[in-house]
Design a protein around this motif. Structure first.
Motif, mmCIF file in Angstrom:
data_model
loop_
_atom_site.group_PDB
_atom_site.id
_atom_site.type_symbol
_atom_site.label_atom_id
_atom_site.label_comp_id
_atom_site.label_asym_id
_atom_site.label_seq_id
_atom_site.Cartn_x
_atom_site.Cartn_y
_atom_site.Cartn_z
ATOM 1 N N SER A 127 -6.825 23.793 -2.159
ATOM 2 C CA SER A 127 -6.983 22.832 -1.067
ATOM 3 C C SER A 127 -6.162 21.572 -1.330
ATOM 4 C CB SER A 127 -8.461 22.459 -0.911
ATOM 5 O OG SER A 127 -8.619 21.374 -0.035
ATOM 6 N N ILE A 128 -6.218 21.075 -2.556
ATOM 7 C CA ILE A 128 -5.501 19.837 -2.909
ATOM 8 C C ILE A 128 -4.007 19.982 -2.660
ATOM 9 C CG2 ILE A 128 -4.816 18.369 -4.855
ATOM 10 C CD1 ILE A 128 -7.656 18.923 -6.021
ATOM 11 N N PHE A 129 -3.420 21.047 -3.190
ATOM 12 C CA PHE A 129 -1.964 21.179 -3.097
ATOM 13 C C PHE A 129 -1.514 21.655 -1.719
ATOM 14 C CE2 PHE A 129 -2.539 21.156 -7.724
ATOM 15 C CZ PHE A 129 -1.616 20.152 -8.043
ATOM 16 N N ALA A 130 -2.388 22.351 -0.991
ATOM 17 C CA ALA A 130 -2.052 22.711 0.394
ATOM 18 C C ALA A 130 -1.927 21.452 1.238
ATOM 19 C CB ALA A 130 -3.115 23.642 0.971
ATOM 20 N N LYS A 131 -2.841 20.505 1.019
ATOM 21 C CA LYS A 131 -2.773 19.238 1.757
ATOM 22 C C LYS A 131 -1.563 18.420 1.328
ATOM 23 C CE LYS A 131 -6.129 19.719 4.555
ATOM 24 N NZ LYS A 131 -5.821 19.859 6.001
ATOM 25 N N ALA A 132 -1.210 18.484 0.043
ATOM 26 C CA ALA A 132 -0.043 17.744 -0.439
ATOM 27 C C ALA A 132 1.224 18.234 0.247
ATOM 28 C CB ALA A 132 0.075 17.892 -1.956
ATOM 29 N N HIS A 172 0.807 -1.216 0.000
ATOM 30 C CA HIS A 172 0.000 0.000 0.000
ATOM 31 C C HIS A 172 0.844 1.270 0.000
ATOM 32 C CE1 HIS A 172 -3.429 -2.496 2.011
ATOM 33 N NE2 HIS A 172 -3.366 -2.667 0.703
ATOM 34 N N TYR A 173 2.138 1.118 0.250
ATOM 35 C CA TYR A 173 2.978 2.319 0.330
ATOM 36 C C TYR A 173 3.404 2.747 -1.071
ATOM 37 C CZ TYR A 173 6.888 5.419 1.277
ATOM 38 O OH TYR A 173 7.721 6.492 1.300
ATOM 39 N N ILE A 174 3.240 4.028 -1.338
ATOM 40 C CA ILE A 174 3.655 4.593 -2.621
ATOM 41 C C ILE A 174 4.600 5.742 -2.330
ATOM 42 C CG2 ILE A 174 2.883 5.689 -4.760
ATOM 43 C CD1 ILE A 174 0.122 4.508 -4.268
ATOM 44 N N ARG A 175 5.747 5.712 -2.936
ATOM 45 C CA ARG A 175 6.683 6.812 -2.750
ATOM 46 C C ARG A 175 6.055 8.110 -3.264
ATOM 47 N NH1 ARG A 175 12.390 4.396 -5.080
ATOM 48 N NH2 ARG A 175 12.638 2.685 -3.573
ATOM 49 N N PRO A 176 6.232 9.195 -2.506
ATOM 50 C CA PRO A 176 5.644 10.464 -2.943
ATOM 51 C C PRO A 176 6.004 10.840 -4.377
ATOM 52 C CG PRO A 176 6.447 10.661 -0.704
ATOM 53 C CD PRO A 176 6.892 9.303 -1.193
ATOM 54 N N GLU A 177 7.249 10.574 -4.767
ATOM 55 C CA GLU A 177 7.654 10.943 -6.124
ATOM 56 C C GLU A 177 6.997 10.083 -7.193
ATOM 57 O OE1 GLU A 177 10.923 8.178 -4.520
ATOM 58 O OE2 GLU A 177 9.641 9.804 -3.802
ATOM 59 N N LYS A 178 6.396 8.947 -6.781
ATOM 60 C CA LYS A 178 5.717 8.068 -7.734
ATOM 61 C C LYS A 178 4.197 8.185 -7.643
ATOM 62 C CE LYS A 178 9.323 4.521 -8.087
ATOM 63 N NZ LYS A 178 9.627 3.071 -7.953
ATOM 64 N N ASN A 199 -10.611 10.938 0.899
ATOM 65 C CA ASN A 199 -10.858 10.078 2.068
ATOM 66 C C ASN A 199 -10.375 10.693 3.377
ATOM 67 O OD1 ASN A 199 -12.027 8.065 0.490
ATOM 68 N ND2 ASN A 199 -10.077 7.058 0.102
ATOM 69 N N LYS A 200 -9.246 11.398 3.330
ATOM 70 C CA LYS A 200 -8.641 11.912 4.564
ATOM 71 C C LYS A 200 -9.055 13.349 4.895
ATOM 72 C CE LYS A 200 -4.424 9.101 4.643
ATOM 73 N NZ LYS A 200 -4.629 8.512 5.985
ATOM 74 N N PHE A 201 -9.521 14.088 3.888
ATOM 75 C CA PHE A 201 -9.867 15.494 4.145
ATOM 76 C C PHE A 201 -11.315 15.814 3.808
ATOM 77 C CE2 PHE A 201 -10.224 19.798 2.232
ATOM 78 C CZ PHE A 201 -10.179 20.523 3.416
ATOM 79 N N VAL A 202 -11.689 15.625 2.554
ATOM 80 C CA VAL A 202 -13.030 16.022 2.113
ATOM 81 C C VAL A 202 -14.118 15.320 2.920
ATOM 82 C CG1 VAL A 202 -14.637 16.080 0.171
ATOM 83 C CG2 VAL A 202 -12.213 16.561 -0.206
ATOM 84 N N TRP A 261 0.978 17.258 4.089
ATOM 85 C CA TRP A 261 1.254 15.835 4.305
ATOM 86 C C TRP A 261 2.622 15.418 3.777
ATOM 87 C CZ3 TRP A 261 -4.182 14.423 2.013
ATOM 88 C CH2 TRP A 261 -5.166 14.753 2.952
ATOM 89 N N ARG A 262 3.401 16.413 3.362
ATOM 90 C CA ARG A 262 4.774 16.224 2.905
ATOM 91 C C ARG A 262 4.898 15.300 1.689
ATOM 92 N NH1 ARG A 262 5.106 17.190 8.350
ATOM 93 N NH2 ARG A 262 6.483 18.922 8.855
ATOM 94 N N VAL A 263 3.859 15.306 0.887
ATOM 95 C CA VAL A 263 3.939 14.652 -0.418
ATOM 96 C C VAL A 263 4.746 15.551 -1.348
ATOM 97 C CG1 VAL A 263 2.594 13.923 -2.442
ATOM 98 C CG2 VAL A 263 1.791 13.374 -0.141
ATOM 99 N N LEU A 264 4.582 16.871 -1.173
ATOM 100 C CA LEU A 264 5.320 17.857 -1.948
ATOM 101 C C LEU A 264 6.101 18.776 -1.005
ATOM 102 C CD1 LEU A 264 2.658 19.016 -4.576
ATOM 103 C CD2 LEU A 264 4.508 17.370 -4.924
ATOM 104 N N LYS A 265 7.255 19.220 -1.471
ATOM 105 C CA LYS A 265 8.033 20.176 -0.702
ATOM 106 C C LYS A 265 7.566 21.592 -0.989
ATOM 107 C CE LYS A 265 12.766 21.753 0.130
ATOM 108 N NZ LYS A 265 14.197 21.596 -0.247
ATOM 109 N N ASP A 266 7.292 21.872 -2.264
ATOM 110 C CA ASP A 266 6.856 23.202 -2.678
ATOM 111 C C ASP A 266 5.448 23.135 -3.259
ATOM 112 O OD1 ASP A 266 9.382 24.477 -2.097
ATOM 113 O OD2 ASP A 266 10.169 23.483 -3.889
ATOM 114 N N ASN A 267 4.689 24.199 -3.046
ATOM 115 C CA ASN A 267 3.310 24.263 -3.526
ATOM 116 C C ASN A 267 3.265 24.910 -4.910
ATOM 117 O OD1 ASN A 267 0.564 24.713 -3.952
ATOM 118 N ND2 ASN A 267 0.171 25.128 -1.791
#
Length: 401
Positions: free
Chosen positions: A159-164, A66-72, A84-87, A167-173
């Motif tokens: 909202s989408i990219f703020a959560k990204a 179930h784990y997916i690397r953020p870059e993938k 699922n986690k926010f909306v 949640w440290r999926v992205l470093k920059d918005n």
């Protein structure tokens, strides 16, 4: 063996083990976590327990696939997580529906297979430009989207990219540097003036009491549609002539009403009724009681007693209140305004009658009197009345002579 490696003052790397590959090389997955809680950082035992729990959870995710690397992580996969986690967890029902609609029907098809870390600011601006083309319309007529819809998509993307980032999926918005689109086609507020109000109540005279009361309440109390839909007899004191706004019905979901509290603290309020409105409500109370008695076993709403209800006793869908209003004003060839514009008409009439701004704001549930500034120009006679107070102050030069 799974391990935890300290990588900085509040940063740790989790290493999950997956055994060895065909060449005998160790297979590992790594994930960096940051601990922001100062109290946790000051308690070594609690910190270690937290890190151990995170490592165990990470190891289980990796082993289960179930784990997916953020870059993938693709945009489409992240949207599922975001929903699922926010909306689904944090938003109100109507907002949930809107966010999911725009995300799934418009945004995902545009970014679908792009990896999250590959989406840049230019891609966002390209999407906003795309929304201005006929291809972005989901209507058969291909009519371009209004600016309000484009702005709403901007809000969802934000909202989408703020959560990204959170949640440290992205470093920059990638939304940084993207300006909010202009709303250049906002529909002006509509209302009925003195003569149109007179025509409205003349048209109501021969209508059924339920419709008559719905429109009368909208005009004389300034209640929102959801507030009228959520109104129960227990919230009404016909002896003292007051209504307590304590709940709303914002929409129906899966065939059931979504009942919630008022829009804000100011929306939970008490509204006084005019004597003529009290008489109408007493008449409707009698008719309503007869209807409930006739329904017998069909009444399945228990102790609920909504003023505007279905034959089961459940509250009317707010959309039904709107449709009833539209049918009425079309039938009588009245100026076509929204049901919500009757609320504007109510405020405008109070401005016209020189009711104090604080009293108006309290009555209609506005958070402050600044909201009333948009009503100041409503009736020409208001400005004329303001001019008339100076009559006699200025003495013409001829009279002075």
């Amino acid at each position: 063996m799974a391990s935890i490696q300290k990588r900085g003052e509040n940063r740790w790397r989790l290493v999950a083990e997956l055994g060895y590959d065909a060449q005998g090389k160790r297979v590992q997955e790594r994930k960096t976590i940051i601990v922001d809680d100062p109290s946790l950082l000051r308690a070594p035992r609690r910190l270690q327990n937290y890190l151990d729990a995170e490592l165990l959870k990470f190891q289980m995710e990796v082993e289960a696939g179930h784990y997916i690397r953020p870059e993938k992580l693709t945009f489409e996969a992240f949207i599922e997580i975001w929903i699922n986690k926010f909306v689904e967890v944090e938003l109100q029902e109507k907002t949930k529906v809107s966010y999911k609609f725009h995300a799934e029907r418009r945004i995902v098809p545009f970014f679908r297979t792009m990896h999250m870390d590959k989406i840049k600011t230019m891609h966002i601006t390209d999407y906003l430009d795309y929304l201005r083309t006929p291809e972005a319309s989901l209507n058969r007529d291909g009519k371009p989207l209004g600016s309000a819809t484009i702005v709403y998509n901007y809000r969802v993307l934000r909202s989408i990219f703020a959560k990204a980032v959170e949640w440290r999926v992205l470093k920059d918005n990638p939304m940084t540097g993207v300006k909010k689109p202009r709303e250049d086609d906002i529909k002006e507020m509509e209302y009925y003036d003195e003569k149109e109000i007179e025509l409205l109540f003349m048209a109501l005279e021969d209508e059924p009491i339920q419709l008559r009361l719905q429109v009368t309440l909208a005009v004389t109390t300034g209640m929102r549609r959801a507030e009228m839909a959520g109104l129960e007899w227990k919230n009404i004191d016909l002896v003292n002539g007051v209504i307590d706004i304590k709940q709303t019905v914002t929409m129906f979901k899966d065939g059931a009403p979504v009942i919630k509290g008022p829009k804000n603290k100011q929306s939970k309020r008490r509204i006084a009724l005019a004597p003529a409105v009290i008489d109408e409500m007493k008449l409707y109370r009698t008719e309503w009681a007869k209807m409930k008695l006739q329904l017998g076993d069909k009444w399945t709403a228990g102790d609920s007693e909504f003023l505007f209800c279905r034959t089961s006793g459940e509250p009317s869908d707010p959309e039904r209140l709107t449709k009833r209003w539209i049918s009425f004003h079309r039938k009588h060839d009245l100026k076509p305004i929204r049901l919500h514009d009757l609320r504007h008409t109510s405020v405008s009439w109070m401005v016209f009658k020189k009711v104090h701004s604080e009293a108006i704001a309290k009555r209609v549930g506005h958070t402050n009197t600044k909201m009333l500034q948009i009503y100041a120009h409503i009736f020409d006679s208001v400005d004329q009345a303001a001019a008339d107070v100076f009559d006699g102050m200025v003495i013409p030069a001829k009279k002075k002579a």
